[in-house]
Motif scaffolding. Structure first.
Motif, PDB file in Angstrom:
ATOM      1  N   ILE A   1     -34.781  17.966   7.654  1.00 40.50           N
ATOM      2  CA  ILE A   1     -33.658  17.061   7.416  1.00 40.50           C
ATOM      3  C   ILE A   1     -32.528  17.812   6.729  1.00 40.50           C
ATOM      4  CG2 ILE A   1     -32.929  14.975   6.213  1.00 40.50           C
ATOM      5  CD1 ILE A   1     -35.873  14.001   6.454  1.00 40.50           C
ATOM      6  N   VAL A   2     -31.356  17.820   7.363  1.00 45.65           N
ATOM      7  CA  VAL A   2     -30.237  18.571   6.793  1.00 45.65           C
ATOM      8  C   VAL A   2     -29.031  17.683   6.473  1.00 45.65           C
ATOM      9  CG1 VAL A   2     -30.885  20.745   7.911  1.00 45.65           C
ATOM     10  CG2 VAL A   2     -29.329  19.181   9.075  1.00 45.65           C
ATOM     11  N   GLU A   3     -29.101  16.398   6.817  1.00 42.10           N
ATOM     12  CA  GLU A   3     -27.959  15.523   6.544  1.00 42.10           C
ATOM     13  C   GLU A   3     -28.435  14.072   6.445  1.00 42.10           C
ATOM     14  OE1 GLU A   3     -24.771  16.073   9.294  1.00 42.10           O
ATOM     15  OE2 GLU A   3     -23.704  14.283   8.645  1.00 42.10           O
TER      16      GLU A   3
ATOM     17  N   ARG B   1     -29.058  11.639   9.438  1.00 46.01           N
ATOM     18  CA  ARG B   1     -27.937  11.978  10.321  1.00 46.01           C
ATOM     19  C   ARG B   1     -28.140  13.248  11.143  1.00 46.01           C
ATOM     20  NH1 ARG B   1     -23.152   9.605  10.369  1.00 46.01           N
ATOM     21  NH2 ARG B   1     -22.410  11.515  11.333  1.00 46.01           N
ATOM     22  N   ALA B   2     -28.954  14.178  10.640  1.00 46.37           N
ATOM     23  CA  ALA B   2     -29.148  15.421  11.390  1.00 46.37           C
ATOM     24  C   ALA B   2     -30.402  16.141  10.931  1.00 46.37           C
ATOM     25  CB  ALA B   2     -27.933  16.342  11.214  1.00 46.37           C
ATOM     26  N   VAL B   3     -31.086  16.803  11.877  1.00 50.93           N
ATOM     27  CA  VAL B   3     -32.229  17.642  11.538  1.00 50.93           C
ATOM     28  C   VAL B   3     -32.101  18.994  12.236  1.00 50.93           C
ATOM     29  CG1 VAL B   3     -33.749  15.640  11.299  1.00 50.93           C
ATOM     30  CG2 VAL B   3     -33.732  16.916  13.440  1.00 50.93           C
ATOM     31  N   GLU B   4     -32.770  19.980  11.650  1.00 47.97           N
ATOM     32  CA  GLU B   4     -32.859  21.304  12.256  1.00 47.97           C
ATOM     33  C   GLU B   4     -34.188  21.382  12.979  1.00 47.97           C
ATOM     34  OE1 GLU B   4     -32.420  24.497   9.488  1.00 47.97           O
ATOM     35  OE2 GLU B   4     -33.490  25.919  10.765  1.00 47.97           O
ATOM     36  N   PRO B   5     -34.191  21.443  14.316  1.00 46.35           N
ATOM     37  CA  PRO B   5     -35.450  21.417  15.087  1.00 46.35           C
ATOM     38  C   PRO B   5     -36.397  22.529  14.675  1.00 46.35           C
ATOM     39  CG  PRO B   5     -33.569  21.099  16.535  1.00 46.35           C
ATOM     40  CD  PRO B   5     -33.013  21.470  15.183  1.00 46.35           C
ATOM     41  N   VAL B   6     -37.677  22.168  14.516  1.00 45.18           N
ATOM     42  CA  VAL B   6     -38.690  23.140  14.115  1.00 45.18           C
ATOM     43  C   VAL B   6     -39.829  23.204  15.136  1.00 45.18           C
ATOM     44  CG1 VAL B   6     -40.420  23.747  12.370  1.00 45.18           C
ATOM     45  CG2 VAL B   6     -38.170  22.903  11.662  1.00 45.18           C
TER      46      VAL B   6
ATOM     47  N   ALA C   1     -29.074  24.089  18.060  1.00 46.12           N
ATOM     48  CA  ALA C   1     -28.222  23.675  16.940  1.00 46.12           C
ATOM     49  C   ALA C   1     -27.512  22.362  17.231  1.00 46.12           C
ATOM     50  CB  ALA C   1     -27.197  24.760  16.616  1.00 46.12           C
ATOM     51  N   ARG C   2     -27.426  21.990  18.492  1.00 43.07           N
ATOM     52  CA  ARG C   2     -26.753  20.740  18.823  1.00 43.07           C
ATOM     53  C   ARG C   2     -27.710  19.660  19.295  1.00 43.07           C
ATOM     54  NH1 ARG C   2     -21.241  22.266  22.123  1.00 43.07           N
ATOM     55  NH2 ARG C   2     -20.188  23.409  20.464  1.00 43.07           N
ATOM     56  N   ALA C   3     -29.002  19.947  19.233  1.00 44.56           N
ATOM     57  CA  ALA C   3     -29.978  19.010  19.772  1.00 44.56           C
ATOM     58  C   ALA C   3     -30.126  17.755  18.921  1.00 44.56           C
ATOM     59  CB  ALA C   3     -31.330  19.698  19.933  1.00 44.56           C
ATOM     60  N   ALA C   4     -29.884  17.880  17.633  1.00 44.84           N
ATOM     61  CA  ALA C   4     -30.132  16.746  16.735  1.00 44.84           C
ATOM     62  C   ALA C   4     -29.124  16.709  15.596  1.00 44.84           C
ATOM     63  CB  ALA C   4     -31.557  16.820  16.190  1.00 44.84           C
ATOM     64  N   ASP C   5     -27.861  17.028  15.894  1.00 48.72           N
ATOM     65  CA  ASP C   5     -26.843  17.089  14.845  1.00 48.72           C
ATOM     66  C   ASP C   5     -26.000  15.825  14.795  1.00 48.72           C
ATOM     67  OD1 ASP C   5     -25.569  17.510  17.256  1.00 48.72           O
ATOM     68  OD2 ASP C   5     -24.139  18.951  16.463  1.00 48.72           O
TER      69      ASP C   5
ATOM     70  N   PHE D   1     -26.731  23.148  11.360  1.00 53.44           N
ATOM     71  CA  PHE D   1     -27.307  22.022  12.083  1.00 53.44           C
ATOM     72  C   PHE D   1     -26.763  20.666  11.653  1.00 53.44           C
ATOM     73  CE2 PHE D   1     -30.143  25.603  12.204  1.00 53.44           C
ATOM     74  CZ  PHE D   1     -30.566  25.637  13.535  1.00 53.44           C
ATOM     75  N   VAL D   2     -25.844  20.627  10.708  1.00 52.83           N
ATOM     76  CA  VAL D   2     -25.260  19.352  10.300  1.00 52.83           C
ATOM     77  C   VAL D   2     -24.211  18.910  11.323  1.00 52.83           C
ATOM     78  CG1 VAL D   2     -25.591  19.904   7.866  1.00 52.83           C
ATOM     79  CG2 VAL D   2     -23.393  20.358   8.947  1.00 52.83           C
TER      80      VAL D   2
END
Length: 215
Positions: free
Chosen positions: A52-54, A114-119, A135-139, A201-202
């Motif tokens: 979770i980044v946002e 609002r945004a995650v960094e895929p892992v 980077a745009r998959a879940a921003d 990734f935000v």
DNA sequence: GTTCCGATTTTCT
DNA sequence: GAAAATCGGAACA
């Protein structure tokens, strides 16, 4: 660097999954401390996850931007219930948004992811979005629900006991930035949007005021 | 690079 | 009937 989010439920390092007490607190605090944690979605035997980044915090009667501002309705009733559940709603005719409920039972509150960094399951996520760039998959709130396969069937899911959707604690503190929340008209004075500083990734979000001169 | 605008459904007044 | 915690594409600089 010693300062930053602390995770009370991790004190003993027993379980990676965040417990009820983590969510049962002041919503902006929960929103800030969720940064760096791992959002996990399990579909059958497949595990999809992202850091979770946002996040954004939404509360109750004192927060005009919140769905719970005007009281309890069928749509937002999950926000009033036990903390640690998923509140998923459909909006703008296209998108689902994922929230995690907070505050003690009876007090409305939720954190919008609002945004995650895929892992884990990165290839699945970017394939669903028709992209090549993770980077745009879940921003964005609507994007991450599509990438993770989250819809209203998960509304009300208990994140403490669920096998399909839950959150695991992060590996440590992350640099946190704040700003006004995105996409609202009221309550913009509250800086209840939290994001990982420097993360690619935000979502970009929108500058609330580009050139307005308020005296 | 940025800004503007339309699509489409659920929910509430 | 109107608004909404959005996204993606088109237009412009």
């Amino acid at each position: 660097m010693a300062t930053g989010a602390r995770h009370p439920t991790l004190a003993m390092g027993d379980t990676p999954r965040l417990g009820r007490r983590f969510y049962a607190r002041y919503t902006p605090t929960v929103a800030r401390e969720l940064l760096g944690c791992l959002l996990v979605r399990v579909e059958g035997k497949k595990r999809l996850s992202g850091i979770i980044v946002e996040t954004e915090a939404y509360r109750g009667s004192g927060d005009p931007a919140s769905h719970a501002y005007s009281g309890k309705t069928r749509r937002n009733e999950v926000m009033f219930g036990e903390p640690g559940h998923a509140y998923v709603y459909f909006t703008y005719g296209f998108h689902h948004c994922l929230n995690l409920t907070t505050e003690r039972e009876g007090i409305p509150g939720a954190v919008l992811i609002r945004a995650v960094e895929p892992v884990e399951g990165v290839e699945t996520m970017i394939a669903r979005r028709g992209l090549e760039d993770a980077a745009r998959a879940a921003d964005g709130p609507g994007k991450l629900t599509q990438a993770l396969g989250i819809d209203r069937r998960l509304n009300g899911e208990d994140l403490i006991s669920s096998k399909r959707l839950f959150v695991e604690a992060g590996s440590g503190p992350v640099p946190v930035g704040t700003s006004a929340r995105v996409g609202i008209k009221l309550g913009v004075d509250r800086r209840w949007r939290y994001y990982v500083k420097g993360s690619r990734f935000v979502s970009r979000g929108r500058p609330a005021v580009a050139h307005s001169q308020n005296p």
